[in-house]
Design a protein around this motif. Structure first.
Motif, PDB file in Angstrom:
ATOM      1  N   VAL A   1       8.188  -3.743   7.198  1.00 38.81           N
ATOM      2  CA  VAL A   1       7.853  -3.974   5.795  1.00 38.81           C
ATOM      3  C   VAL A   1       6.606  -3.098   6.182  1.00 38.81           C
TER       4      VAL A   1
ATOM      5  N   ALA B   1       5.661   0.571   6.529  1.00 42.13           N
ATOM      6  CA  ALA B   1       5.777   0.448   5.474  1.00 42.13           C
ATOM      7  C   ALA B   1       4.286   0.180   5.187  1.00 42.13           C
ATOM      8  N   ALA B   2       4.030  -0.928   5.193  1.00 41.49           N
ATOM      9  CA  ALA B   2       2.836  -1.811   4.938  1.00 41.49           C
ATOM     10  C   ALA B   2       1.105  -0.665   5.585  1.00 41.49           C
TER      11      ALA B   2
ATOM     12  N   ARG C   1       1.248   2.688   3.698  1.00 42.79           N
ATOM     13  CA  ARG C   1       0.139   2.619   2.774  1.00 42.79           C
ATOM     14  C   ARG C   1      -1.177   2.134   2.827  1.00 42.79           C
TER      15      ARG C   1
ATOM     16  N   LEU D   1       1.151  -8.253   7.281  1.00 39.46           N
ATOM     17  CA  LEU D   1       0.248  -7.402   6.099  1.00 39.46           C
ATOM     18  C   LEU D   1      -0.832  -7.081   6.317  1.00 39.46           C
TER      19      LEU D   1
END
Lengths: 249, 219, 67, 243
Positions: D23, D26-27, D30, D113
């Motif tokens: 994740v 992916a962050a 993004r 994140l």
């Protein structure tokens, strides 16, 4: 002792109890502040001997040092209150922190102003980028930041938590700032005559200073309680006990 | 991973919850529970704290009093497990205007380990966004952004849904499709808590929670 | 006592201006730190008392509507 | 809206949540896409940096004797203000469009994140600043032996500036116009970085080894890297609870 402390802690968490008990504490803080400060002031101004190097201008120490000590310790206390609020969710901690911020800013201002005035007879200038004064100036901005953040954020619970976090971040940074400023100072100018570090001050000089420091702390307690009591009443205005307490009179 | 609970124990249990905003008591002493197969509709006039309740349930807003239990255990000890099972859709769609429709959806899919782009395109097509996959989201209308968020309901593995006004800015057909999806979800053993003014009476398994305008009590 | 007479005390060996201005400012801040919160506390009490009185007046003529 | 058949199984708990690191990656992707597409936001701090530096010769004097001694300070102060400016709007859009609350309810640790966001922001705004700085150094007659130290000190320093400034950005995310407030909150915290950064350059100018200053700067970066993600995450949670 530990048990007594935990009970006190839990009770202080209740606004009603806080309001009632601080009403009883208030006179003690007031009396000790008045006594200590008047004794310290008269002793320091009238009876303490003159400094052979700085003459009578050294008497400014009796305001400069206590205010500088309070300026730093109040920030640490605010950070501790911040931890108590964020970790244990005790709302009274925020009331105390909120009440301390303007006092801390005032004390920092006093330390800066008395330092500047003292600078004229000792350095021959109002302002010098002395490590101590520079750190104090930065601390003043830290206080202003805390006050401004509280003003800017709504609702009050959010402002409370944000200020708590900022105070904690600030208190981690203060030693770094202090170290870096000291370092910067020695890098840029040779250590000359400093304001307060003097070899072996006689007791007749430091005793009144000690009394003044204690007096400042007592006044801090007095002032914090006054502010906190007003804030508790405002925050709890909807609850029954505030109504009862105020309608009794 | 989410363990399906036994039929007896509720998923989410709310006990004597109280909530305040700006020192105003919104509601207090609120208790209810949500179990597998439930669809709970929260109703009430404006300003009674429906959205605040939803944000408390989603852990975005602290409650003043009361406690939340997730599968019988205090929620504050297991946020991560709770969020693994919970999908929250607030007022805001959570769609970045700079990213394309597909990129927006794929970020949320990636959080659930879903990388199959064909499936995402299929989901977007089902919410009526076919042909918009590579459009930057700032070109979408409010209703279309909302649909991108709702497409998440088609690809999610999460069984517990918290939806705040999901029907806002949707046309009739989309509303019907969403209702259908929620029914299918609860039939399959999921649970939905939603805030809505829509009449959902026809839906099977529907429960209602009506929030009343709160009374200022002298605590 | 480090001073022989009052004028010596006030002169502070030529540093009177600095010493006295420091102490005036310091005292001002110290007193302000107690006086202002005290006034605030009194004003808060008065404000809340007025508020409660007004609420009581509102509630009595109307029936026991409790909002 | 008919759900594909496999969704029935999904509810039974057959979802396959990816690990935290997947994740995180992916962050990063993004954030990269997101921030690259905001070209104006990336360019503005650089232009600001260059403009502030150009103002000094015009305001003080164009002579080498005057400019060269103040060059480290001017470059560093300008870089510091440019970083501060670029950070102001780091989290506010996320708060306003709801992606921030979605991050908080994602179930993944918020600190990494947030770190992904700050890291990408630094790559796209802090790093270009580092590469722009030698050109501006030449304009201020910065001696050659200090150019490398300028870049190195800014490389480390801008990372610390980004990390610490992001705490302020998180705290003021919910405040509409926060420019001045954020400056007030963050600038006092920036002072050690400024002192060690300019200290390194001045050491290089007079021919001393700048290693000690750079090491201290590096220590500050490590400290900021280990502590500020948690503070940023806490700040973001507070900001969201105010919505």
């Amino acid at each position: 002792m530990w048990k007594w402390l935990t009970t006190l802690y839990h009770r202080l968490g209740s606004p009603k109890w806080f309001y009632q008990i601080t009403g009883r504490w208030l006179p003690w803080f007031a009396i000790s502040a008045l006594v200590l400060l008047s004794v310290g002031l008269v002793w320091g101004l009238v009876y303490a001997p003159m400094d052979y190097q700085q003459g009578n201008s050294f008497r400014i120490i009796y305001l400069h040092v206590p205010s500088a000590i309070l300026a730093q310790s109040i920030y640490v206390m605010m950070a501790i209150a911040g931890v108590v609020l964020l970790v244990w969710k005790m709302k009274m901690a925020d009331v105390v922190a909120q009440s301390m911020a303007p006092i801390g800013a005032g004390m920092t201002f006093m330390a800066l102003a008395t330092g500047a005035i003292w600078g004229v007879p000792t350095w021959g200038t109002w302002w010098m980028w002395d490590a101590r004064l520079t750190s104090m100036l930065i601390l003043f901005f830290l206080y202003l930041g805390l006050i401004a953040l509280r003003e800017a954020l709504k609702p009050q619970e959010v402002a409370a938590k944000a200020c708590a976090l900022l105070a904690i971040v600030g208190v981690i940074n203060i030693p770094i700032i202090k170290y870096s400023v000291d370092w910067w100072y020695t890098l840029h100018q040779p250590a000359t005559f400093t304001l307060t570090q003097k070899p072996a001050m006689p007791a007749s000089m430091w005793l009144p200073l000690l009394i003044m420091v204690l007096g400042f702390y007592a006044l801090l307690g007095w002032s914090v309680l006054l502010r906190a009591r007003a804030e508790v009443l405002l925050r709890e205005r909807k609850s029954g006990w505030v109504r009862e307490t105020l309608e009794k009179k | 991973m989410f363990e399906p609970p036994s039929a007896a124990s509720a998923w989410l249990q709310v006990e004597q919850l109280a909530c305040e905003r700006d020192e105003r008591r919104l509601f207090s002493d609120l208790s209810f529970s949500v179990s597998a197969g439930d669809m709970l509709q929260i109703e009430g006039p404006n300003g009674v704290g429906k959205t605040s309740l939803m944000r408390v349930l989603a852990g975005l807003l602290p409650a003043v009093e009361g406690r939340l239990l997730w599968q019988g255990e205090p929620l504050e000890d297991q946020w991560s497990e709770f969020y693994q099972a919970t999908l929250f859709l607030g007022h805001l769609a959570g769609i970045k205007p700079e990213l394309t429709t597909l990129e927006n959806l794929s970020w949320y899919a990636a959080q659930e380990g879903e990388t199959d782009e064909a499936l995402l395109e299929q989901a977007l097509a089902q919410v009526g966004l076919q042909g918009y996959e590579d459009q930057p989201a700032h070109q979408l209308s409010a209703g279309q952004k909302r649909r991108v968020a709702l497409a998440r309901l088609l690809i999610t593995h999460k069984p517990f849904w918290l939806l705040d006004e999901p029907f806002t800015a949707l046309d009739k057909a989309a509303v019907a499709a969403l209702e259908q999806r929620m029914v299918a979800h609860t039939r399959a053993g999921g649970a939905v808590v939603l805030i809505s003014h829509h009449a959902l009476e026809g839906l099977p398994g529907l429960k209602k929670l009506v929030l009343q305008a709160s009374v200022e009590e002298g605590r | 006592m480090s001073f022989d007479n009052l004028s010596d005390f006030l002169a502070m060996g030529g540093h009177g201006l600095y010493v006295w201005s420091s102490f005036a400012l310091g005292l001002l801040i110290l007193i302000g730190n107690v006086l202002l919160p005290w006034l605030k506390l009194k004003a808060t009490r008065n404000q809340l008392q007025r508020e409660y009185r007004r609420q009581a007046n509102q509630n009595t003529p109307a029936s026991a509507s409790d909002t | 809206m008919k759900s594909p058949a496999r969704f029935e199984a999904v509810v039974q708990g057959q979802g396959n949540p990816p690990g935290d690191f997947a994740v995180f990656k992916a962050a990063l992707l993004r954030e990269w896409r997101l921030q690259v597409r905001r070209r104006g936001d990336l360019l503005n701090p650089l232009v600001f940096f260059a403009l502030v530096v150009v103002l000094f010769p015009l305001g003080i004097s164009p002579t080498q004797e005057i400019l060269a001694p103040v060059a480290p300070g001017v470059l560093w102060v300008a870089a510091l203000l440019a970083t501060l400016m670029s950070l102001d709007a780091l989290f506010r859009p996320d708060l306003l469009d709801g992606s921030l609350e979605q991050t908080l309810v994602s179930g993944y640790p918020v600190a990494p994140l947030a770190l992904a966001k700050v890291g990408v922001h630094w790559l796209l705004s802090g790093l270009p600043l580092v590469f722009l700085s030698p050109f501006l150094g030449v304009m201020l007659y910065l001696p050659w032996q200090a150019q490398g130290v300028l870049m190195l000190s800014l490389l480390l320093g801008s990372l610390a500036l980004s990390l610490i400034g992001s705490i302020g950005a998180a705290l003021t995310a919910g405040v509409g116009k926060s420019g001045v407030l954020m400056t007030l909150l963050v600038l006092p915290l920036y002072i050690p970085i400024l002192i060690f950064g300019t200290g390194a350059m001045q050491a290089a100018i007079v021919g001393n080894p700048p290693g000690a200053h750079l090491a201290l700067l590096g220590a500050l970066v490590l400290l900021a890297l280990s502590l500020s993600p948690w503070a940023i995450a806490a700040g973001l949670k507070i900001a969201v609870s105010g919505e």
